[in-house]
Design an enzyme around this catalytic site. Sequence first.
Site, short mmCIF file in Angstrom:
data_model
loop_
_atom_site.label_atom_id
_atom_site.label_comp_id
_atom_site.label_asym_id
_atom_site.label_seq_id
_atom_site.Cartn_x
_atom_site.Cartn_y
_atom_site.Cartn_z
CD GLU A 165 11.46 -1.48 9.39
OE1 GLU A 165 11.59 -1.88 10.57
OE2 GLU A 165 10.39 -1.05 8.93
CG ASP A 177 -0.31 -0.06 2.53
OD1 ASP A 177 0.89 -0.40 2.58
OD2 ASP A 177 -0.97 0.23 3.54
C1 UGA Z 1 5.17 -0.85 8.49
C2 UGA Z 1 6.29 -1.16 7.52
O1 UGA Z 1 6.22 -0.26 6.41
C3 UGA Z 1 6.16 -2.59 7.03
O2 UGA Z 1 7.11 -2.87 6.04
C4 UGA Z 1 6.30 -3.51 8.21
O3 UGA Z 1 6.12 -4.85 7.79
C5 UGA Z 1 5.22 -3.18 9.22
O4 UGA Z 1 5.24 -1.79 9.57
C6 UGA Z 1 5.42 -4.00 10.48
O5 UGA Z 1 6.59 -4.15 10.88
O6 UGA Z 1 4.45 -4.49 11.02
P1 UGA Z 1 2.46 -0.81 7.99
O7 UGA Z 1 1.89 0.13 6.99
O8 UGA Z 1 2.23 -0.57 9.42
O9 UGA Z 1 4.00 -0.97 7.69
O10 UGA Z 1 2.01 -2.32 7.64
P2 UGA Z 1 1.09 -2.92 6.49
O11 UGA Z 1 1.24 -2.18 5.22
O12 UGA Z 1 -0.27 -3.12 7.03
O13 UGA Z 1 1.78 -4.36 6.33
C7 UGA Z 1 3.05 -4.52 5.74
C8 UGA Z 1 2.96 -5.57 4.64
O14 UGA Z 1 2.54 -6.82 5.20
C9 UGA Z 1 1.93 -5.20 3.58
O15 UGA Z 1 2.42 -5.51 2.29
C10 UGA Z 1 0.71 -6.05 3.94
O16 UGA Z 1 -0.09 -6.44 2.83
C11 UGA Z 1 1.35 -7.27 4.60
N1 UGA Z 1 0.48 -7.87 5.64
C12 UGA Z 1 -0.17 -7.11 6.56
C13 UGA Z 1 0.31 -9.25 5.66
O17 UGA Z 1 0.88 -9.96 4.82
N2 UGA Z 1 -0.50 -9.80 6.62
C14 UGA Z 1 -1.18 -9.05 7.54
O18 UGA Z 1 -1.92 -9.62 8.38
C15 UGA Z 1 -1.00 -7.67 7.50
MN MN Z 2 1.80 -0.23 4.70
#
Ligand code: UGA
Ligand code: MN
Length: 288
Positions: free
Chosen positions: A237, A152
């Site tokens: 990270e 996203d």
């Molecule tokens: C931030 C960072 O930008 C992420 O790279 C990191 O993984 C995350 O925090 C973390 O450490 O939890 P954020 O916007 O809070 O990102 O997280 P999301 O965009 O909701 O999720 C990161 C990635 O994991 C996305 O590509 C999302 O599709 C994926 N995701 C999320 C899953 O595969 N499973 C889930 O249950 C939630």
């Molecule tokens: Mn995100």
Amino acid sequence: MSFVNMKRQYIYLAIGMFLLVVMLFFNNKPTYQCQLLTTEDATYEYLPTIYAITPTYTRLAQKADLTRLSQTLMLVKNFHWIIIEDSEKKTPLVENFLKESTLNYTHLNVKTAIKKMKARGVEQRNIALDWLRGHLNQTEDKRGVVYFMDDDNTYSLKVFDEMRKINKVGTWPVGLAGGIRVETPVVTDGKVSGYNSVWETRRPFPIDMAGFAINATLFLEKPNAMFTRNVKIGYQESEILKYFASSAEDLEPLADNCTKVYVWHTRTQKPFTPHQKKLKISDSHIEV
Ligand code: UGA
Ligand code: MN
């Protein structure tokens, strides 16, 4: 018609045809040269492959997010998308979506063991790294760049140009991250000397996932480099970077010495559909 007149007619016709051929030749020449040049350019220009690793999961805005992202990625040359579903099985939505795209991709899946765990994408990125090592071991050209992309975020094409310059680990600012306008490495005399961030500054590398990329070949040299659940939220990270860099100085500053924003940590708002239950005709046959 006399014999002399007939001969003259043939001579005029021959001259006319000759002039036509000459005109066609000169008219075509520039295009012909141009085509030759572009083919030659393409053979000489070496572009390291970008291996982008993107975890994704089922939700209402998933297809919208993936559409926006994939249509940026379609414009990136020499690009391989490793997309990993957080699910027990691959879903038809993602499977068909990828098949219909014109992208080079590898589709994997692994379900996050316990959903309550806060860090997202850990298991998904790890199986992508396993796949990458297997792939590079079988491939003659082991060069490339690894970039961890959320599904996203918003990516400028410029960030991909920057990461192809990396020797080991490159870094750049991330807009709208860490509770500030822009989270960025600080650069002094062309070297990363610190970070301009506020959130969890004790992190060894206070950088968002979108703010760095790593030389792919190094993943073969560090077979244990992976993400883990044994660290606090926000430390993923730093966890992966520690295998490739020991301090800020080891990071290569890109995007004009970290003065330009080419990626934004945008987050898609959860869609609000309070009237869905009131629909008279079911729309369940329509994929959204
Ligand atoms: C931030 C960072 O930008 C992420 O790279 C990191 O993984 C995350 O925090 C973390 O450490 O939890 P954020 O916007 O809070 O990102 O997280 P999301 O965009 O909701 O999720 C990161 C990635 O994991 C996305 O590509 C999302 O599709 C994926 N995701 C999320 C899953 O595969 N499973 C889930 O249950 C939630
Ligand atoms: Mn995100």
